[in-house]
Design a protein around this motif. Sequence first.
Motif, PDB file in Angstrom:
ATOM      1  N   CYS A  54      -2.838  -1.399   8.952  1.00 55.72           N
ATOM      2  CA  CYS A  54      -3.166  -1.482   7.534  1.00 55.72           C
ATOM      3  C   CYS A  54      -3.990  -0.257   7.117  1.00 55.72           C
ATOM      4  N   TRP A  55      -3.873   0.102   5.856  1.00 56.22           N
ATOM      5  CA  TRP A  55      -4.647   1.207   5.291  1.00 56.22           C
ATOM      6  C   TRP A  55      -5.642   0.629   4.291  1.00 56.22           C
ATOM      7  N   TYR A  56      -6.938   0.767   4.608  1.00 55.42           N
ATOM      8  CA  TYR A  56      -7.979   0.152   3.805  1.00 55.42           C
ATOM      9  C   TYR A  56      -8.751   1.156   2.954  1.00 55.42           C
ATOM     10  N   PHE A  57      -8.231   2.366   2.808  1.00 53.70           N
ATOM     11  CA  PHE A  57      -9.029   3.441   2.217  1.00 53.70           C
ATOM     12  C   PHE A  57      -8.514   3.913   0.854  1.00 53.70           C
ATOM     13  N   GLY A  58      -7.576   3.194   0.282  1.00 56.86           N
ATOM     14  CA  GLY A  58      -7.132   3.518  -1.068  1.00 56.86           C
ATOM     15  C   GLY A  58      -5.957   4.475  -1.115  1.00 56.86           C
ATOM     16  N   ARG A  59      -5.167   4.371  -2.204  1.00 52.86           N
ATOM     17  CA  ARG A  59      -3.973   5.193  -2.355  1.00 52.86           C
ATOM     18  C   ARG A  59      -4.309   6.667  -2.520  1.00 52.86           C
ATOM     19  N   SER A  60      -5.360   6.988  -3.268  1.00 51.97           N
ATOM     20  CA  SER A  60      -5.717   8.395  -3.488  1.00 51.97           C
ATOM     21  C   SER A  60      -6.115   9.071  -2.179  1.00 51.97           C
ATOM     22  N   PHE A  61      -6.891   8.366  -1.377  1.00 54.37           N
ATOM     23  CA  PHE A  61      -7.307   8.956  -0.108  1.00 54.37           C
ATOM     24  C   PHE A  61      -6.133   9.038   0.867  1.00 54.37           C
ATOM     25  N   CYS A  62      -5.163   8.161   0.714  1.00 53.12           N
ATOM     26  CA  CYS A  62      -3.957   8.234   1.545  1.00 53.12           C
ATOM     27  C   CYS A  62      -3.244   9.560   1.315  1.00 53.12           C
ATOM     28  N   VAL A 122      -3.428 -11.267  -2.205  1.00 53.18           N
ATOM     29  CA  VAL A 122      -3.081 -10.145  -3.082  1.00 53.18           C
ATOM     30  C   VAL A 122      -1.564  -9.994  -3.077  1.00 53.18           C
ATOM     31  N   ASN A 123      -0.965 -10.098  -4.238  1.00 46.52           N
ATOM     32  CA  ASN A 123       0.482  -9.945  -4.328  1.00 46.52           C
ATOM     33  C   ASN A 123       0.900  -8.521  -3.951  1.00 46.52           C
ATOM     34  N   GLY A 124       1.931  -8.419  -3.126  1.00 52.33           N
ATOM     35  CA  GLY A 124       2.417  -7.103  -2.712  1.00 52.33           C
ATOM     36  C   GLY A 124       1.679  -6.513  -1.543  1.00 52.33           C
ATOM     37  N   SER A 125       0.851  -7.333  -0.874  1.00 54.77           N
ATOM     38  CA  SER A 125       0.115  -6.831   0.286  1.00 54.77           C
ATOM     39  C   SER A 125       1.050  -6.627   1.469  1.00 54.77           C
ATOM     40  N   CYS A 126       0.740  -5.612   2.272  1.00 50.43           N
ATOM     41  CA  CYS A 126       1.516  -5.368   3.491  1.00 50.43           C
ATOM     42  C   CYS A 126       1.238  -6.455   4.517  1.00 50.43           C
ATOM     43  N   VAL A 127       2.218  -6.688   5.379  1.00 52.28           N
ATOM     44  CA  VAL A 127       2.038  -7.624   6.487  1.00 52.28           C
ATOM     45  C   VAL A 127       1.248  -6.938   7.585  1.00 52.28           C
ATOM     46  N   LYS A 128       0.245  -7.624   8.103  1.00 52.07           N
ATOM     47  CA  LYS A 128      -0.605  -7.075   9.154  1.00 52.07           C
ATOM     48  C   LYS A 128      -0.026  -7.457  10.510  1.00 52.07           C
ATOM     49  N   ALA A 129       0.155  -6.471  11.362  1.00 48.90           N
ATOM     50  CA  ALA A 129       0.730  -6.718  12.694  1.00 48.90           C
ATOM     51  C   ALA A 129      -0.117  -6.019  13.742  1.00 48.90           C
ATOM     52  N   SER A 130      -1.415  -6.346  13.749  1.00 46.49           N
ATOM     53  CA  SER A 130      -2.325  -5.667  14.665  1.00 46.49           C
ATOM     54  C   SER A 130      -2.189  -6.222  16.081  1.00 46.49           C
ATOM     55  N   VAL A 185       7.985   0.695   1.634  1.00 43.68           N
ATOM     56  CA  VAL A 185       7.089   0.842   2.793  1.00 43.68           C
ATOM     57  C   VAL A 185       5.647   1.014   2.370  1.00 43.68           C
ATOM     58  N   ASN A 186       5.406   1.405   1.137  1.00 45.38           N
ATOM     59  CA  ASN A 186       4.043   1.616   0.674  1.00 45.38           C
ATOM     60  C   ASN A 186       3.576   0.438  -0.178  1.00 45.38           C
ATOM     61  N   CYS A 187       3.541  -0.716   0.464  1.00 44.07           N
ATOM     62  CA  CYS A 187       2.962  -1.896  -0.163  1.00 44.07           C
ATOM     63  C   CYS A 187       1.436  -1.725  -0.193  1.00 44.07           C
ATOM     64  N   ILE A 188       0.744  -2.673  -0.759  1.00 47.09           N
ATOM     65  CA  ILE A 188      -0.717  -2.583  -0.833  1.00 47.09           C
ATOM     66  C   ILE A 188      -1.299  -2.732   0.579  1.00 47.09           C
TER      67      ILE A 188
END
Length: 345
Positions: free
Chosen positions: A97-105, A18-26, A184-187
């Motif tokens: 990562c945030w997996y719950f959508g922009r509206s719920f954010c 997905v273009n614009g996805s955040c980098v995961k650093a878990s 900071v608010n990438c996908i």
Amino acid sequence: MSSNSSPPAAVQLCYENVNGSCVKASYSLAPRVILYAVFGLGAVLAVFGNLLVMISIFHFRQLHSPTNFLITSLACADFLVGVTVMPFSMVRSIESCWYFGRSFCTFHTCCDVAFCYSSLFHLSFISIDRYIAVTDPLVYPTKVTVSVSALCISISWILPLVYSGAVFYTGAYDDGLEELSRAVNCIGGCQVVVNQNWVLIDFLAFFIPTFIMIILYGNIFLVARQQAKKIENTGSKTESSSDSYKSRVAKRERKAAKTLGITVIAFMISWLPYSIDSLVDAFMGFITPAYIYEICVWCAYYNSAMNPLIYALFYPWFRKAIKVIVSGKVFKDNSATMNLFSEQT
């Protein structure tokens, strides 16, 4: 020419391809399990501990008082933190990562701020309630009634909800920081960048009520100390029935003030690191390392789990109520009228 250097590790994304996805650093497996256990325990305590507080005060008629209604409403705010904020923040903090959508954010952030200020407002009104109860215990029942408590509860909910909704749903919080906010608010991200003006307002909104509470509880304990000395000095003398009643009432109110004072101190200790970090971060160019920010956030969240533990430690009636609820005796016809106090003081 051959090279002995190993190839760079593949970058993990919150959303692959997905273009614009955040980098995961878990975290690695072991730290993740530990963090899920610690954060999950906080959420469970916040939900079930505060649920027990609400059930106890609503069910047992002996606990129906203006102060306890304020405590119930405070427990409701902490309960909602455990339901709507902590579980989702736990995933964000650990998985990065945030997996719950922009509206719920946006909704999640709004709830986070609103319930924090709701708790602060409740504690402020409780401080005023305790001040009146300790300094003038005989007049207190006529000054602080159920209707007054209901008004305080309404203010403690309406103002924070209106404030947080107005700030976060209008986008006023990041005026002047739009580029940084988009970065900071990438996908897969849910990071709120608040400008200096709103951070300063937030800090003052936290600091001023906290300062007032410190003054009120300082006066409460000075008065309580004077009352204790007076009772001690007159202990050997014959007391009239009115003096004896006043002494018992004053003793009871001092005990309640002590417990609720500890609750206020716990709130301040929990939220102060986050408030200071947010203020410093906004004026220093958002330089706080992620792990420092997460520690501050979860210290604040854990406050929602602490209040029921404080009540269980200092309120015998709450321990007795828990036993009645857990054992199922709460479903008996006469359970609502049972005596939860071992002695009437």
